[in-house]
Design a protein around this motif. Sequence first.
Motif, short mmCIF file in Angstrom:
data_model
loop_
_atom_site.label_atom_id
_atom_site.label_comp_id
_atom_site.label_asym_id
_atom_site.label_seq_id
_atom_site.Cartn_x
_atom_site.Cartn_y
_atom_site.Cartn_z
N VAL A 206 -95.71 -85.06 79.38
CA VAL A 206 -95.06 -86.13 80.12
C VAL A 206 -95.40 -87.49 79.54
CG1 VAL A 206 -94.85 -87.26 82.38
CG2 VAL A 206 -95.04 -84.76 82.24
N LYS A 207 -96.70 -87.71 79.26
CA LYS A 207 -97.12 -89.00 78.73
C LYS A 207 -98.45 -88.86 78.00
CE LYS A 207 -98.23 -93.76 80.13
NZ LYS A 207 -98.39 -94.69 81.28
N LEU A 208 -98.51 -89.46 76.83
CA LEU A 208 -99.78 -89.55 76.10
C LEU A 208 -100.38 -90.90 76.46
CD1 LEU A 208 -101.90 -88.59 74.16
CD2 LEU A 208 -100.43 -89.27 72.25
N LYS A 209 -101.35 -90.89 77.37
CA LYS A 209 -101.89 -92.12 77.94
C LYS A 209 -102.78 -92.88 76.96
CE LYS A 209 -103.46 -91.67 82.15
NZ LYS A 209 -104.21 -91.11 83.30
N MET B 16 -97.97 -77.68 82.57
CA MET B 16 -98.19 -76.42 81.88
C MET B 16 -97.93 -75.27 82.84
SD MET B 16 -101.45 -76.97 79.32
CE MET B 16 -102.60 -77.44 80.60
N VAL B 17 -97.07 -74.36 82.41
CA VAL B 17 -96.70 -73.22 83.23
C VAL B 17 -96.66 -71.96 82.38
CG1 VAL B 17 -94.98 -72.25 84.81
CG2 VAL B 17 -95.23 -74.73 84.63
N ALA C 251 -91.92 -64.80 86.85
CA ALA C 251 -92.78 -65.28 87.93
C ALA C 251 -93.92 -66.13 87.36
CB ALA C 251 -93.34 -64.11 88.72
N VAL C 252 -94.23 -67.21 88.05
CA VAL C 252 -95.30 -68.10 87.61
C VAL C 252 -96.65 -67.44 87.86
CG1 VAL C 252 -96.45 -70.32 87.96
CG2 VAL C 252 -93.95 -70.18 88.03
N ILE C 253 -97.46 -67.29 86.81
CA ILE C 253 -98.78 -66.70 86.96
C ILE C 253 -99.90 -67.70 86.70
CG2 ILE C 253 -98.00 -64.36 86.40
CD1 ILE C 253 -98.97 -64.78 83.56
N ASP C 254 -99.53 -68.88 86.18
CA ASP C 254 -100.53 -69.93 85.98
C ASP C 254 -99.81 -71.27 85.90
OD1 ASP C 254 -103.14 -70.94 85.57
OD2 ASP C 254 -102.71 -71.16 83.44
N ASN D 245 -93.84 -78.09 88.72
CA ASN D 245 -93.63 -79.47 89.16
C ASN D 245 -94.92 -80.28 89.24
OD1 ASN D 245 -90.79 -79.07 89.54
ND2 ASN D 245 -91.24 -78.06 91.49
N ALA D 246 -96.03 -79.67 88.88
CA ALA D 246 -97.32 -80.35 89.00
C ALA D 246 -97.71 -80.98 87.68
CB ALA D 246 -98.38 -79.37 89.46
#
Length: 216
Positions: free
Chosen positions: A141-144, A170-171, A178-181, A185-186
């Motif tokens: 999303v962004k390299l701060k 990261m998903v 199915a999401v396992i990790d 949206n986080a």
Amino acid sequence: MNGGFEYLDIVFLAVIAGFIGFRLWSVLGQRTGEEQSRDPFKRPVPAPEERAPLAPRVPADAGAAAVSGVNLTEIRLADRSFEAEQFIAGARFAYEMIVHAFAKGDEEALKPLVAPDVLAGFHKAIADRTAAGHDFEHNLVKLKGATIEKGVMKGRTAEVTVRFVAEGIMVTRDAAGAVIDGHPNAVREMIDVWTFARDTRSRDPNWLLVATSAGA
């Protein structure tokens, strides 16, 4: 008498030749440096100050503060072309490319950016998730920020360690989707400490990623 006419002929021809020579000089001899090549396939070489940099320009939030307080004298003595701010810009660019290539499992894109042993580690991780049927997504999303933590010389090889702080999603999904990790949206903060190296005797200006670790 004839000798007189021949002499006049010679003078007349000399005047014509001189006039033609002057016209050629006025067209071809006065170069201002702005002439365009008549060869349509030959592009003019830009002046040194106009050449594109080897690495992206430093972003507004990655200025001198990113390298202050770190002694890079040894590296500068070994490599007169080394500029810390420009290095940071290149490191940021490499970070984004490597993260994206690893998430996609694109080992061909990784090869010119990382050392062989690092590539081997990436290869194993990619192979393991492929064998398990997992799909990994990493959206940066962004390299701060990117900050040089240290720079050392090991023989003729320069090594610079950079601390990256980024935000991303990261998903990991299984074969069924199915999401396992992670969470789709986080957005989470990620800290990575990477070391880049370059042989200062080499004509190749590129740095390779030689070590990675997670920062605290």
